[in-house]
Scaffold this motif. Structure first.
Motif, short mmCIF file in Angstrom:
data_model
loop_
_atom_site.label_atom_id
_atom_site.label_comp_id
_atom_site.label_asym_id
_atom_site.label_seq_id
_atom_site.Cartn_x
_atom_site.Cartn_y
_atom_site.Cartn_z
N LYS A 1 7.64 19.18 15.68
CA LYS A 1 8.00 19.06 17.06
C LYS A 1 9.52 19.36 17.31
N GLU A 2 10.27 19.02 16.47
CA GLU A 2 11.82 19.27 16.50
C GLU A 2 11.89 20.84 16.51
N ALA A 3 10.97 21.52 15.38
CA ALA A 3 11.28 22.87 15.27
C ALA A 3 10.74 23.69 16.43
N ALA A 4 9.81 23.18 17.24
CA ALA A 4 9.43 23.92 18.32
C ALA A 4 10.41 23.76 19.37
N GLU A 5 11.04 22.70 19.51
CA GLU A 5 11.98 22.29 20.62
C GLU A 5 13.25 23.08 20.40
N ARG A 6 13.75 23.08 18.82
CA ARG A 6 14.82 24.06 18.60
C ARG A 6 14.52 25.53 18.60
N HIS A 7 13.33 25.97 18.51
CA HIS A 7 12.97 27.41 18.70
C HIS A 7 12.98 27.87 20.30
N ARG A 8 12.52 26.88 20.87
CA ARG A 8 12.69 27.06 22.52
C ARG A 8 14.30 27.44 22.93
N ASP A 9 14.89 26.21 22.31
CA ASP A 9 16.42 26.18 22.50
C ASP A 9 16.97 27.62 22.00
N GLU A 10 16.79 27.92 20.77
CA GLU A 10 17.55 29.02 20.18
C GLU A 10 17.29 30.18 20.73
N HIS A 11 15.84 30.38 21.18
CA HIS A 11 15.48 31.55 22.01
C HIS A 11 16.19 31.74 23.25
N ALA A 12 16.47 30.84 23.81
CA ALA A 12 17.11 30.87 25.20
C ALA A 12 18.46 31.24 25.11
N ALA A 13 19.26 30.87 23.88
CA ALA A 13 20.56 30.94 23.70
C ALA A 13 20.80 32.14 22.65
N ARG B 1 0.72 -0.99 0.11
CA ARG B 1 -0.10 -0.01 0.04
C ARG B 1 0.91 1.10 -0.11
N ASP B 2 0.51 2.28 -0.71
CA ASP B 2 1.18 3.43 -0.80
C ASP B 2 0.90 4.29 0.29
N ARG B 3 1.83 4.43 1.21
CA ARG B 3 1.79 5.29 2.37
C ARG B 3 2.77 6.47 2.36
N THR B 4 2.72 6.97 1.24
CA THR B 4 3.70 8.29 0.97
C THR B 4 3.10 9.30 1.65
N GLU B 5 1.87 9.81 1.61
CA GLU B 5 1.31 10.81 2.05
C GLU B 5 1.20 10.74 3.74
N LYS B 6 0.85 9.46 4.18
CA LYS B 6 1.02 9.24 5.66
C LYS B 6 2.11 9.55 6.10
N ARG B 7 3.26 8.96 5.51
CA ARG B 7 4.66 9.14 6.13
C ARG B 7 4.98 10.70 6.03
N ALA B 8 4.55 11.36 5.01
CA ALA B 8 4.78 12.80 4.77
C ALA B 8 4.27 13.78 6.04
N GLN B 9 2.96 13.21 6.32
CA GLN B 9 2.48 13.80 7.36
C GLN B 9 3.03 13.56 8.73
N GLU B 10 3.35 12.27 8.99
CA GLU B 10 4.24 11.98 10.23
C GLU B 10 5.49 12.72 10.33
N LEU B 11 6.16 12.65 9.14
CA LEU B 11 7.44 13.56 9.26
C LEU B 11 7.38 14.97 9.48
N ARG B 12 6.12 15.63 9.12
CA ARG B 12 5.77 16.97 9.17
C ARG B 12 5.47 17.31 10.79
N VAL B 13 4.76 16.23 11.23
CA VAL B 13 4.52 16.25 12.54
C VAL B 13 5.90 16.35 13.79
N VAL B 14 6.92 15.24 13.04
CA VAL B 14 8.09 15.25 13.73
C VAL B 14 8.71 16.45 13.71
N GLU B 15 9.06 17.17 12.38
CA GLU B 15 9.76 18.30 12.36
C GLU B 15 9.01 19.33 12.94
#
Length: 838
Positions: free
Chosen positions: A256-268, A240-254
């Motif tokens: 989350k990571e961007a939010a964490e980076r923004h928090r750390d970057e703002h602090a530093a 089954r083609d799960r490309t779109e689902k994987r892209a959505q999952e990656l966007r969620v992960v990204e």
């Protein structure tokens, strides 16, 4: 009796006899039950009545009998019909019955009702069809079967949509074609089948590839399919083609990571900016507009302006900043407009390290509403970059060896001088722009004999000398190799340019000592004036080149001014080149021969072949005019081959056995076919190789001497004699005698001309003949014109003499051998005429 009872009572089988024509002759109870005919109703009827109309029309009854008659038995299945018209699926066997003599007496026919079995089979097929339609109708999943080896055996529409392959394109191929090269190299397809085979199922996710090469993220399940006995039938594979689902999952992960980076970057952020400003290579200074005090200065600014840290912050900018920087800061604060209004300035600034070239930018920041106003100054030390840029600019316009302007810069300066002349034509009456094209005489010989380092040193010395000989405002440039040029403003009709050329020639003539070598070099100079000769840079340089060619043609070490006749001369050379290309075919080229005599008794022992050209409209053309053109254009190879063929052909007719000498051009040695040309000329003429003498000059050995020595060795192996012409006029004559075994040395005519009057000429001739005797080499003196010269040369040991004293060049027909050949040819022609009766 028992067999009859057995047949009659077999109720599950219809057993009956047919005569040879297929007519029913007996009928058992099973037949009556199965087909609903009584014996009285069917006996005497043809058995085809049990078949349907289509089968009878197709001739199936007769075909069954025919097969039984020919092979002994016929078996078949199909629909048969009862008395009431209903049908049943029949399993039929027809056997041929023969008597003891082998004659056909009829057929036995056994029919069994297999309708129930056929119905089950059709039901099974219908179920299979429905399942197939179900699988084929699924479009969101790729469903397909693999055999035990992984080969695709069926393919549904979902697989076609996902992978873009049709069933015809993929069935029969290994399923690994959907994997990428790296996955195939890693053995992932085989590993999946192995796991499904061992555990019953394999599940995975990964990139798979479509027919057009695009990829999609696939969710894959592979199930092992086994029969009731546990034997592996193959694998069912669902993708089954799960490309779109994987892209959505990656966007969620990204996210989350961007939010964490923004928090750390703002602090530093603050610490980071402080670190960047403190360590950046540019100098950064911030001034408070209200107080005039410096609020921030990074380490680079403190080191540049104070040589130490802690000397700027908190102090008035006007008191600690250099005047130029303070002025830029004040200007920015006086007209605040943000970064867009800031301009970049490059200028020298006095710093704590002395004058440095800085790239500076000042702007106002803040100052809106309640925000305080600050001045920001950014300065970058570009002193090294600026110096490198100047260096690059210099290299782009100057010669790397001598430091003089190069060809491009020279053309630019010449163009500027001509533009000034054109703009001030009325105010500069009597003034001209002169171009002097300069070429070093025989510089290549110095490079070849003493090496390029010595040649480069000589070029630098001469460049300095020539530069020192010029007047202020004159420009000397090196155009390349040993070519130089001067552009100068001169007065009058060119006398000043001529005087400048004389001064340069005299300056260059002074010997130069380099690494123990005393080198004397000459200059040839061509002079062209603007606007008299041309008014553009390219045309003026062309005129200068034509004048330079004239100076070199007239003997070198001199100058020549351009005049209109040189244009005609250049056109003449072009015409000569054009006409020379067809001169051989038109038989305009021919050979003259000059005698070579033995010194002791004056007997002619050989002739030198000299090329002559008689043009049909211009008459005789000197070899000095056309041979250099032939060498420049490459025609010398064709002409040289002609000379070899003609000289060998004519010499082969000389009854005296005299040798013939042929001059070879240095250009001919660039062709690897030279030895083959000599061999061909000898073979075609039949001339013994020992009677052919090839004359070369020292320039042959100066030009790629290793290759030319090898070619000379090939010529020597043919058996011909090799003579070194114009000996004593080059740079390394003695080394040549050690490098190659010559058969003869020809003493240059310049020594022969002065043999009776110059002790130096006598000394040179004596040295050459003495060296030749010790090496067993013959010597020929060229240019002998008087008996006195001949006597001196004999006295010094010359073995052969050549010159006008013994004969001028003449055609073969004028030679003693030629006259005998003409008589012989006339006698032969007369004899042939007499024999033929004409």
């Amino acid at each position: 009796m028992l067999y009859r009872l057995l047949v009659q009572r077999a109720a599950d089988y219809a057993i009956y006899m047919l005569d040879p024509n297929g007519v029913v002759v007996s009928w058992n109870a099973g037949a009556a039950r199965l087909k609903q005919y009584a014996a009285a109703e069917i006996v005497g009827e043809h058995f085809s009545c049990f078949y349907g109309p289509e089968d009878r029309a197709a001739g199936l009854p007769e075909a069954g009998l025919r097969q039984a008659r020919e092979t002994g038995q016929s078996e078949a299945e199909g629909w048969r019909f009862r008395r009431d018209g209903t049908s049943f699926w029949a399993d039929v066997v027809i056997d041929a019955i023969r008597d003891d003599d082998g004659r056909l007496i009829g057929f036995s026919k056994i029919t069994r009702d297999r309708t129930d079995r056929q119905r089950l089979l059709q039901q099974h097929r219908e179920e299979e069809r429905r399942f197939r339609l179900l699988v084929q109708g699924v479009s969101d999943y790729a469903l397909y079967m693999l055999d035990p080896a992984g080969i695709v055996v069926n393919w549904n529409s979902g697989a076609e949509r996902a992978s873009q392959y049709t069933a015809a394109e993929i069935v029969g191929k290994h399923f690994s074609c959907f994997y990428g090269p790296e996955d195939r190299a890693a053995g992932l397809p085989e590993a999946g089948l192995r796991q499904a085979r061992e555990t019953g199922r394999f599940e995975a996710e990964g990139w798979r590839f479509r027919r057009d090469g695009t990829s999609f993220w696939a969710d894959v399940v592979v199930d092992a399919i086994r029969d009731d006995d546990g034997a592996l039938l193959g694998f069912a594979k669902i993708t089954r083609d799960r490309t779109e689902k994987r892209a959505q999952e990656l966007r969620v992960v990204e996210a989350k990571e961007a939010a964490e980076r923004h928090r750390d970057e703002h602090a530093a952020a603050s610490a980071f900016l402080d670190s960047v400003i403190a360590t950046m290579p540019s100098s950064v200074v911030v001034q408070d507009a209200a107080t005039g005090l410096i609020r921030l200065a990074n380490l680079q600014a403190e080191l540049l302006l104070c040589r130490c840290a802690g000397e700027l912050v908190g102090r008035p900018a006007a008191g600690v900043l250099p005047t130029a920087l303070a002025a830029m800061m004040n200007a920015a604060l006086a007209a605040p407009g943000g970064p867009a209004s800031a301009t970049t300035v490059e200028a020298p600034v006095e710093t704590a390290w002395g004058p440095r070239m800085l790239r500076m930018r000042a702007l106002a920041i803040g100052g809106r509403g309640e925000q305080p106003l600050f001045g920001l100054l950014i300065a970058e030390d570009i002193s090294d970059e600026h110096a490198a840029s100047l260096r690059i600019h210099h290299l782009a316009h100057h010669d790397g060896l001598t430091g003089l302007p190069n060809r491009e810069d020279f053309r630019q300066r010449l163009g500027e001088a001509l533009a000034v002349d054109a703009a001030h034509a009325d105010a500069t009456m009597g003034q001209s722009t002169a171009v002097l094209c300069i070429d070093l005489d025989d510089f290549k010989c110095i490079n070849d004999t003493l090496g390029h380092p010595v040649g480069d040193h000589l070029l630098r010395v001469l460049a300095k000398r020539l530069q020192d000989s010029l007047r202020p405002g004159d420009t000397l440039a090196r155009l390349g190799g040993d070519e130089f040029a001067v552009v100068a403003s001169v007065a009058g009709a060119g006398a000043e340019a001529t005087a400048l050329a004389d001064r340069l020639i005299e300056t260059a003539r002074q010997p130069v000592e380099i690494d123990g070598h005393r080198i004397e070099i000459g200059l040839s100079i061509g002079i062209a004036l603007a606007p008299e000769n041309a008014d553009t840079a390219d045309e003026l340089l062309r005129c200068g080149d034509l004048a330079l060619y004239e100076a070199k043609r007239n003997g070198r070490g001199r100058h020549a001014r351009f005049h209109s006749a040189l244009e005609a001369s250049a056109r003449y050379r072009r015409l000569i080149e054009t006409d020379l290309r067809g001169a051989i075919a038109r038989r305009e080229l021919g050979l003259h021969y000059q005698p070579i005599v033995r010194a002791e008794d004056g007997e002619t022992i050989g002739y030198e072949a000299l090329l002559r050209w008689r043009h049909p409209t211009r008459g005789p053309i000197s070899p000095l005019d056309f041979v250099p053109i032939a060498e420049e254009t490459g025609l010398i190879h064709e002409i040289g081959a002609f000379v070899l063929q003609e000289a060998c052909r004519e010499a082969s007719r000389w009854a005296s056995g005299c040798s013939v000498a042929v001059n070879l051009s240095p250009v001919q040695f660039r062709s690897t076919a030279l030895a083959a040309q000599v061999a061909s000329a000898l073979a075609a003429s039949g001339l013994p190789a020992g009677r052919l003498e090839l004359e070369i000059t020292e320039s042959v050995l100066l030009d790629a001497s290793t290759n030319n020595l090898a070619l000379l060795g090939q010529l020597k192996q043919l058996g011909v004699r090799i003579a070194l012409d114009d000996f004593g006029t080059g740079y390394s004559s003695l080394s040549y005698l050690c490098a190659f075994r010559f058969d003869k040395i020809k003493i240059d005519r310049s020594f022969v001309r002065e043999i009776c009057d110059s002790r130096e000429a006598v000394a040179v001739v004596r040295a050459i003949t003495g060296l030749s005797r010790s090496l067993g080499i013959a010597t020929t003196a060229e240019g002998v014109e008087t008996p006195e010269q001949a006597a001196c040369l004999r006295r010094e040991g010359c073995t052969q003499l050549q010159g006008y004293l013994y004969g001028k060049p003449m055609p073969a027909s004028a030679l003693p051998e030629g006259r005998e050949t003409i008589v012989e040819a006339a006698i032969m022609a007369t004899n042939e005429a007499l024999l033929s009766g004409t």
